[in-house]
Design a protein around this motif. Structure first.
Motif, PDB file in Angstrom:
ATOM      1  N   THR A 159      32.742  21.256 107.556  1.00  0.00           N
ATOM      2  CA  THR A 159      32.848  20.047 108.360  1.00  0.00           C
ATOM      3  C   THR A 159      31.939  18.998 107.744  1.00  0.00           C
ATOM      4  OG1 THR A 159      33.309  21.311 110.373  1.00  0.00           O
ATOM      5  CG2 THR A 159      32.530  19.048 110.652  1.00  0.00           C
ATOM      6  N   ILE A 160      32.530  17.902 107.320  1.00  0.00           N
ATOM      7  CA  ILE A 160      31.809  16.851 106.595  1.00  0.00           C
ATOM      8  C   ILE A 160      31.565  15.655 107.513  1.00  0.00           C
ATOM      9  CG2 ILE A 160      31.811  15.358 104.559  1.00  0.00           C
ATOM     10  CD1 ILE A 160      31.849  18.363 103.909  1.00  0.00           C
ATOM     11  N   ALA A 161      30.319  15.221 107.569  1.00  0.00           N
ATOM     12  CA  ALA A 161      29.987  14.010 108.315  1.00  0.00           C
ATOM     13  C   ALA A 161      30.440  12.796 107.515  1.00  0.00           C
ATOM     14  CB  ALA A 161      28.483  13.945 108.556  1.00  0.00           C
ATOM     15  N   GLN A 163      30.052   8.806 107.164  1.00  0.00           N
ATOM     16  CA  GLN A 163      29.208   7.673 107.542  1.00  0.00           C
ATOM     17  C   GLN A 163      29.772   6.365 106.999  1.00  0.00           C
ATOM     18  OE1 GLN A 163      25.296   8.568 106.041  1.00  0.00           O
ATOM     19  NE2 GLN A 163      24.858  10.085 107.628  1.00  0.00           N
ATOM     20  N   LEU A 168      26.766   7.525 111.310  1.00  0.00           N
ATOM     21  CA  LEU A 168      27.811   8.524 111.517  1.00  0.00           C
ATOM     22  C   LEU A 168      28.949   7.935 112.346  1.00  0.00           C
ATOM     23  CD1 LEU A 168      28.764  11.486 111.254  1.00  0.00           C
ATOM     24  CD2 LEU A 168      27.578  11.942 113.412  1.00  0.00           C
ATOM     25  N   SER A 170      32.417   9.623 112.068  1.00  0.00           N
ATOM     26  CA  SER A 170      33.412  10.648 112.317  1.00  0.00           C
ATOM     27  C   SER A 170      33.054  11.894 111.507  1.00  0.00           C
ATOM     28  CB  SER A 170      34.813  10.151 111.943  1.00  0.00           C
ATOM     29  OG  SER A 170      35.803  11.059 112.368  1.00  0.00           O
ATOM     30  N   THR A 171      33.884  12.920 111.621  1.00  0.00           N
ATOM     31  CA  THR A 171      33.761  14.125 110.796  1.00  0.00           C
ATOM     32  C   THR A 171      35.154  14.549 110.358  1.00  0.00           C
ATOM     33  OG1 THR A 171      33.891  15.607 112.717  1.00  0.00           O
ATOM     34  CG2 THR A 171      31.680  14.950 111.974  1.00  0.00           C
ATOM     35  N   ALA A 187      38.580  11.554 104.487  1.00  0.00           N
ATOM     36  CA  ALA A 187      37.814  10.651 105.351  1.00  0.00           C
ATOM     37  C   ALA A 187      38.563   9.349 105.600  1.00  0.00           C
ATOM     38  CB  ALA A 187      36.445  10.376 104.729  1.00  0.00           C
ATOM     39  N   LYS A 211      28.363  18.417 102.872  1.00  0.00           N
ATOM     40  CA  LYS A 211      27.582  17.927 104.009  1.00  0.00           C
ATOM     41  C   LYS A 211      28.063  16.580 104.534  1.00  0.00           C
ATOM     42  CE  LYS A 211      23.305  20.465 103.153  1.00  0.00           C
ATOM     43  NZ  LYS A 211      21.834  20.376 102.950  1.00  0.00           N
ATOM     44  N   LEU A 212      28.060  15.558 103.667  1.00  0.00           N
ATOM     45  CA  LEU A 212      28.434  14.233 104.167  1.00  0.00           C
ATOM     46  C   LEU A 212      28.974  13.352 103.064  1.00  0.00           C
ATOM     47  CD1 LEU A 212      26.256  11.729 103.363  1.00  0.00           C
ATOM     48  CD2 LEU A 212      24.790  13.065 104.849  1.00  0.00           C
TER      49      LEU A 212
END
Length: 221
Positions: A159-161, A163, A168, A170-171, A187, A211-212
């Motif tokens: 699950t990727i954050a 930004q 932040l 969404s994910t 994304a 991660k993000l």
């Protein structure tokens, strides 16, 4: 009195669930309800309304990655916790596994068997009964202890954050170790993120693998 009301297995679990053996712990039987609910959940998941083995447990069924990951994590955690006498953490992990188990429409007989083996040292009476009803040979307490498989404990998805300008928004869920291009595409396809992209252009994309992802935006000229 407690055994008469809740059973010996509930008392055993409650004593072990209080905390590390060497710690001083307050005796408050109000807390026993939690382990009683856990044991009742185990019984409901394994035993059908007719008192026989639950139809949920199938000999030929292949478990999904989520259940196998949780099961192997539980085998490892319970084994380590027994060795270090941290019985409370073993019970906590088995409760976590049963939450995953409960969500599934079907579970393999093999996974069910392994869980009964893990629980047997803590709640031997209910486990020997489950063992017999499921049709397994011998005794749960004498069966060879299961071994965990590290390969099944690896996350296949992340699950990727997502930004926008460091905040932040969404994910998204993508395969583990996805490239920045794959994460970015997922994304940008997200409806929440699409709303922020209107009238904006991406100046920079910052990706932290697994991660993000952070899109730095500015208004289009």
């Amino acid at each position: 009195d407690i055994i008469r009301q809740y059973g010996a297995d509930a008392l055993r679990l409650y004593e072990m669930f209080l905390g590390p053996l060497e710690d001083q712990k307050p005796w408050n039987t109000n807390g026993i309800e939690g382990v009683v609910r856990f044991l009742r959940k185990v019984w409901r998941e394994f035993i059908g309304k007719d008192g026989g083995a639950s139809e949920k447990i199938s000999e030929n069924y292949k478990d999904d990655a989520e259940l196998l990951k949780s099961l192997n994590e539980t085998i490892k955690k319970v084994g380590e916790s027994i060795e270090t006498l941290r019985f409370n953490t073993a019970i906590s992990q088995m409760m976590i596994f049963m939450s995953v188990f409960q969500k599934k429409e079907k579970v393999s007989l093999e996974s069910a068997r392994k869980f009964v083996q893990l629980l047997a040292p803590f709640a031997p009476h209910i486990c020997e009964e489950l063992w017999q009803i499921q049709g397994f040979e011998g005794l749960a307490s004498e069966a060879e202890w299961p071994e965990h498989d590290e390969a099944k404990m690896v996350d296949t998805e992340k699950t990727i954050a997502v930004q926008i300008n460091g905040k932040l928004r969404s994910t998204v869920v993508v395969p583990a170790d996805s490239t920045v291009e794959v994460v970015s595409a997922a994304a940008l396809a997200d409806k929440k993120i699409a709303g922020y992209m209107e009238g904006m252009e991406i100046v920079k994309t910052i990706n932290v693998p697994n991660k993000l992802i952070n899109f730095i935006l500015k208004p289009k000229k």
